[in-house]
Design an enzyme around this catalytic site. Sequence first.
Site, short mmCIF file in Angstrom:
data_model
loop_
_atom_site.label_atom_id
_atom_site.label_comp_id
_atom_site.label_asym_id
_atom_site.label_seq_id
_atom_site.Cartn_x
_atom_site.Cartn_y
_atom_site.Cartn_z
N TRP A 132 9.94 -7.74 3.20
CA TRP A 132 8.97 -8.26 2.24
C TRP A 132 9.40 -7.97 0.80
O TRP A 132 8.62 -8.11 -0.14
CB TRP A 132 7.56 -7.75 2.51
S1 SF4 Z 1 13.52 -1.44 1.92
FE1 SF4 Z 1 14.87 -3.22 1.76
S2 SF4 Z 1 14.95 -4.12 3.83
FE2 SF4 Z 1 13.19 -2.73 3.75
S3 SF4 Z 1 11.45 -4.08 3.21
FE3 SF4 Z 1 12.21 -3.18 1.32
S4 SF4 Z 1 13.70 -4.72 0.53
FE4 SF4 Z 1 13.32 -5.20 2.71
#
Ligand code: SF4
Length: 103
Positions: free
Chosen positions: A41
Amino acid sequence: MSIRINREKCIGCGRCAEVCPGTLIEVEKKKAVMQYPRDCWGCVSCVKECPVGAIEFFLGADIGGNGSSMSVTTEGEILHWRIQKYNGEEKVIDVDRRNANQY
Ligand code: SF4
Ligand code: SF4
Protein backbone atom coordinates in the site's frame (compact mmCIF):
# COMPACT_ATOMS: atom_id res chain seq x y z
CA MET A 1 1.40 0.45 -5.99
CA SER A 2 4.53 -1.49 -5.50
CA ILE A 3 8.22 -1.44 -5.03
CA ARG A 4 11.08 -2.90 -7.02
CA ILE A 5 14.19 -4.27 -5.34
CA ASN A 6 17.49 -3.96 -7.16
CA ARG A 7 19.19 -7.31 -6.49
CA GLU A 8 22.58 -5.98 -7.55
CA LYS A 9 22.50 -3.30 -4.86
CA CYS A 10 20.83 -5.39 -2.12
CA ILE A 11 23.21 -6.52 0.64
CA GLY A 12 20.66 -8.79 2.33
CA CYS A 13 20.54 -6.92 5.63
CA GLY A 14 16.83 -7.70 6.09
CA ARG A 15 15.86 -4.25 7.36
CA CYS A 16 13.14 -3.84 4.72
CA ALA A 17 11.57 -7.15 5.76
CA GLU A 18 11.64 -6.13 9.42
CA VAL A 19 9.89 -2.80 8.90
CA CYS A 20 7.26 -3.79 6.33
CA PRO A 21 3.97 -3.65 8.25
CA GLY A 22 2.42 -6.18 5.92
CA THR A 23 5.27 -8.70 6.04
CA LEU A 24 5.42 -8.56 2.25
CA ILE A 25 9.20 -8.88 1.84
CA GLU A 26 11.39 -11.89 2.60
CA VAL A 27 15.14 -12.42 2.37
CA GLU A 28 16.12 -15.45 0.33
CA LYS A 29 19.71 -16.39 -0.36
CA LYS A 30 20.85 -13.04 1.07
CA LYS A 31 18.64 -11.02 -1.27
CA ALA A 32 15.37 -9.29 -0.47
CA VAL A 33 12.38 -10.50 -2.47
CA MET A 34 9.02 -8.78 -2.75
CA GLN A 35 6.57 -11.65 -2.25
CA TYR A 36 3.21 -9.91 -2.50
CA PRO A 37 3.45 -6.84 -4.75
CA ARG A 38 -0.31 -6.49 -5.08
CA ASP A 39 -0.66 -6.10 -1.32
CA CYS A 40 1.79 -3.19 -1.03
CA TRP A 41 0.00 0.00 0.00
CA GLY A 42 3.01 2.26 -0.50
CA CYS A 43 3.93 3.26 3.03
CA VAL A 44 7.58 3.56 1.80
CA SER A 45 8.97 2.32 5.15
CA CYS A 46 11.17 -0.18 3.33
CA VAL A 47 12.38 2.47 0.88
CA LYS A 48 13.50 4.72 3.74
CA GLU A 49 15.05 1.89 5.74
CA CYS A 50 17.25 0.42 3.00
CA PRO A 51 20.85 1.50 3.73
CA VAL A 52 22.00 1.18 0.12
CA GLY A 53 19.11 2.67 -1.85
CA ALA A 54 18.20 -0.67 -3.39
CA ILE A 55 14.42 -0.18 -3.26
CA GLU A 56 12.49 1.91 -5.75
CA PHE A 57 8.89 2.89 -5.29
CA PHE A 58 6.79 3.41 -8.40
CA LEU A 59 4.67 6.50 -8.74
CA GLY A 60 1.96 5.14 -10.92
CA ALA A 61 -0.71 6.94 -12.88
CA ASP A 62 -3.15 6.36 -10.01
CA ILE A 63 -1.23 8.88 -7.88
CA GLY A 64 -0.20 11.20 -10.68
CA GLY A 65 3.29 9.78 -11.22
CA ASN A 66 2.87 8.45 -14.75
CA GLY A 67 5.46 5.74 -14.16
CA SER A 68 8.07 7.81 -12.33
CA SER A 69 9.95 6.19 -9.47
CA MET A 70 11.37 7.25 -6.12
CA SER A 71 14.30 5.98 -4.06
CA VAL A 72 16.20 7.19 -1.00
CA THR A 73 19.82 7.43 0.06
CA THR A 74 20.82 8.51 3.57
CA GLU A 75 23.65 10.70 4.85
CA GLY A 76 23.51 10.85 8.63
CA GLU A 77 20.15 12.40 9.49
CA ILE A 78 19.52 13.63 5.94
CA LEU A 79 17.34 11.64 3.57
CA HIS A 80 17.86 12.33 -0.14
CA TRP A 81 14.63 11.47 -1.93
CA ARG A 82 15.39 10.97 -5.62
CA ILE A 83 12.47 11.23 -8.00
CA GLN A 84 13.23 9.75 -11.42
CA LYS A 85 10.62 11.18 -13.72
CA TYR A 86 9.16 9.21 -16.61
CA ASN A 87 10.80 11.68 -19.02
CA GLY A 88 14.31 11.07 -17.63
CA GLU A 89 14.50 14.14 -15.39
CA GLU A 90 15.68 13.69 -11.81
CA LYS A 91 14.61 15.73 -8.82
CA VAL A 92 16.20 15.45 -5.36
CA ILE A 93 14.38 16.48 -2.19
CA ASP A 94 16.43 16.57 1.03
CA VAL A 95 14.64 15.91 4.31
CA ASP A 96 16.24 16.26 7.76
CA ARG A 97 14.93 13.47 10.02
CA ARG A 98 15.40 15.72 13.07
CA ASN A 99 12.63 17.99 11.79
CA ALA A 100 10.22 15.15 11.10
CA ASN A 101 8.09 15.63 14.22
CA GLN A 102 7.97 19.41 14.21
CA TYR A 103 4.82 19.72 12.10
S1 SF4 B 1 7.16 -1.45 3.72
FE1 SF4 B 1 7.49 -1.42 1.50
S2 SF4 B 1 6.61 -3.35 0.72
FE2 SF4 B 1 5.81 -3.00 2.79
S3 SF4 B 1 3.84 -1.95 2.46
FE3 SF4 B 1 5.39 -0.39 2.82
S4 SF4 B 1 6.10 0.20 0.73
FE4 SF4 B 1 5.00 -1.77 0.55
S1 SF4 C 1 16.99 -3.10 3.27
FE1 SF4 C 1 17.91 -2.92 1.21
S2 SF4 C 1 19.88 -3.96 1.36
FE2 SF4 C 1 18.68 -4.61 3.15
S3 SF4 C 1 17.67 -6.52 2.48
FE3 SF4 C 1 16.24 -4.85 2.03
S4 SF4 C 1 16.67 -4.26 -0.11
FE4 SF4 C 1 18.41 -5.50 0.63
